[in-house]
Design an enzyme around this catalytic site. Structure first.
Site: not given
Ligand code: BG6
Length: 490
Positions: A182-183, A245
């Protein structure tokens, strides 16, 4: 997060000629190599279907992408020529995966590598199970060194598909080999939430229901769906942003202090938060879709006019929710979250609003009222925080004003590394702290299952606004309102 050195390795990218590889992975790897963080012995193997591509073609394609990303041709030539390689996977048959294995073994012996491998799935999500099975059946899930598998988001599209994907992955790989990306977790400011909370004792003692009135999380984008309607029409904001996010931010703000700062303890505490969130009632959710509007004085098309969007689409480009975390710490403290495309500006901000002073001592001096103190953490684009206080305006009449005490990340530290650099380096050193555990992915999907089944009504909001007015009612009649943006740059 890591301080360990990277061992010699092969970095295999499945989807090696795709957009993610060009825009994010190669620039991050090249930057790490130039900072000499990847060690001297490493190779990158791009794997894709393109039969006409070869090593030289791949290097040329990569060079063009890197120059577009701001590198100079001279600065990247040596790395591209010595490190980049290409292998065609054709239709992904068992024979082709076996050939991939042979190619990797060949690179290992050519470059004197000990068999340490990363397989990065930069593929459309539908291709994950096939690729994992292909790798596993070809015996590429094990090697003489370590083998790690990186899986991009989205991890499934609901609980059942996430469970299936976990099952396929676990058939061949152990959880300690899996790096679900999950960046947001790679963003410096998101990691800083942990430092902010657990290295500064003053905040931790205020971080609970006795002191906090509500928490608001805003993840706003001014961009629209752009050219991604094919994906976005099937996803919507709940799947695209909230399940991953936004939920990560909720768990980092809501989690208890981990016993130690390692992947197991941190991820365990995050999962506990997700499991403590009460079932989300439909009256606690507002969905929206942008209509035509103006952003920064420019015309912005509505969602239904975007290329590739169905004329009667009900896909939500905005979600606002009220969440309740049923723990001793957070009982009764609402967490308001909202995210959307084509909102007024790009902003990821967390506002922690504290209870007001119990009485207003100054009321008799001019009818003034005290405000709540608010801690505003801006995760992007102007990273930093502001702690808002009431102060007395000089002179008369007696008046209170709320003003912020600022900290601006870039002013203190200059440029901030891209999230992918952090995450790739952590993958290479075997630090899973900033990656999503399989149980965490499932716990997150479990939370939103009912909403995915019975999609709430989708309200319209003009592009350039802060979302549908209906989202205001989520905050109830107690005088709370969505916190407007607080700039941390003076
Ligand atoms: C991606 C979503 O995961 O995150 C995109 O698929 C979104 O729709 C993007 O635009 C936002 O990322 P960032 O880093 O720009 O906030």
């Amino acid at each position: 997060m890591t301080t360990t050195r990277v061992e010699p390795h092969t970095f295999v990218i499945l989807g090696g000629t795709g957009d993610l590889t060009r825009r994010k992975l190669l620039p991050a790897l090249c930057t790490l190599a130039r900072k000499q963080l990847l060690g001297k012995r490493h190779v990158v193997l791009g794997v894709a279907r393109d039969e006409a591509m070869n090593d030289e073609g791949f290097r040329q394609w990569a060079r063009e992408g890197l120059v577009e990303a701001g590198f100079t041709p001279e600065g990247i030539a040596a790395w591209c020529d010595s490190c980049l390689h290409y292998q065609c996977i054709g239709r992904g048959t068992a024979r082709e995966y076996a050939e991939l294995g042979t190619r990797i073994a060949g690179l290992d012996s050519e470059h004197d590598l000990p068999g340490n491998r990363v397989f990065y799935l930069a593929l459309p999500p539908g291709a994950y199970p096939g690729a994992i099975t292909g790798l596993g059946e070809a015996g590429l899930n094990r090697s003489a060194g370590w083998t790690r598998l990186v899986i991009e988001k989205p991890f499934g599209r609901d609980l059942a598909s996430a469970q299936e994907l976990n099952a396929v992955a676990h058939r061949y790989f152990s959880e300690s080999q899996l790096y679900r990306i999950d960046h947001y977790l790679g963003k410096e400011t998101v990691q800083n939430l942990l430092v902010f909370r657990f290295a500064n004792a003053i905040f931790e003692s205020l971080w609970n229901r006795d002191r906090v009135r509500n928490v608001q999380i805003t993840v706003a984008e001014s961009l629209g769906v752009e050219l991604r309607a094919g994906y976005y029409e099937q996803a919507g904001a709940l799947r695209d942003m909230v399940q991953n996010h936004v939920t990560q931010l909720v768990s980092l703000i809501g989690m208890e202090v981990p016993a130690t700062f390692d992947a197991e303890s941190v991820r365990h505490e995050k999962i506990k938060v997700l499991r403590s969130i009460s079932e989300i009632r439909s009256e606690d959710v507002v969905f929206g879709q942008y209509s035509t509007g103006q952003i920064n004085g420019k015309h912005a098309a509505g969602y239904l006019e975007e290329p590739g969007v169905a004329p009667n689409s009900r896909t939500e480009s905005y979600v606002a929710m009220r969440l309740s975390i049923d723990t001793w710490r957070w009982q009764g403290v609402p967490f308001y979250v909202r995210t959307g495309k084509r909102l007024s500006r790009r902003l990821t901000q967390i506002a922690v609003t504290f209870h007001r002073a119990p009485i207003c001592l100054f009321e008799s001096l001019g009818g003034c009222d005290t405000n709540s103190n608010v801690l505003v953490l801006t995760l992007q684009p102007d990273e930093g925080f502001a702690l808002c206080f009431d102060v007395k305006e000089p002179a008369t009449p007696f008046r209170l004003r709320t003003l912020p005490l600022h900290f601006h990340y870039r002013e203190a530290f200059g440029e901030i590394p891209d999230a992918y650099q952090t995450l790739l380096l952590d993958t290479l050193t075997g630090d899973q702290t900033l990656f999503v555990h399989g149980d965490e992915a499932e716990a997150s999907w479990r939370l939103y299952g009912t909403l995915l089944d019975q999609k709430p009504r989708v309200h319209s909001y003009p592009a350039g606004s802060w979302g549908p007015v209906e989202a205001d009612r989520l905050l109830g009649g107690g005088g709370d309102a969505w916190h407007g943006p607080v700039d941390v740059v003076r």
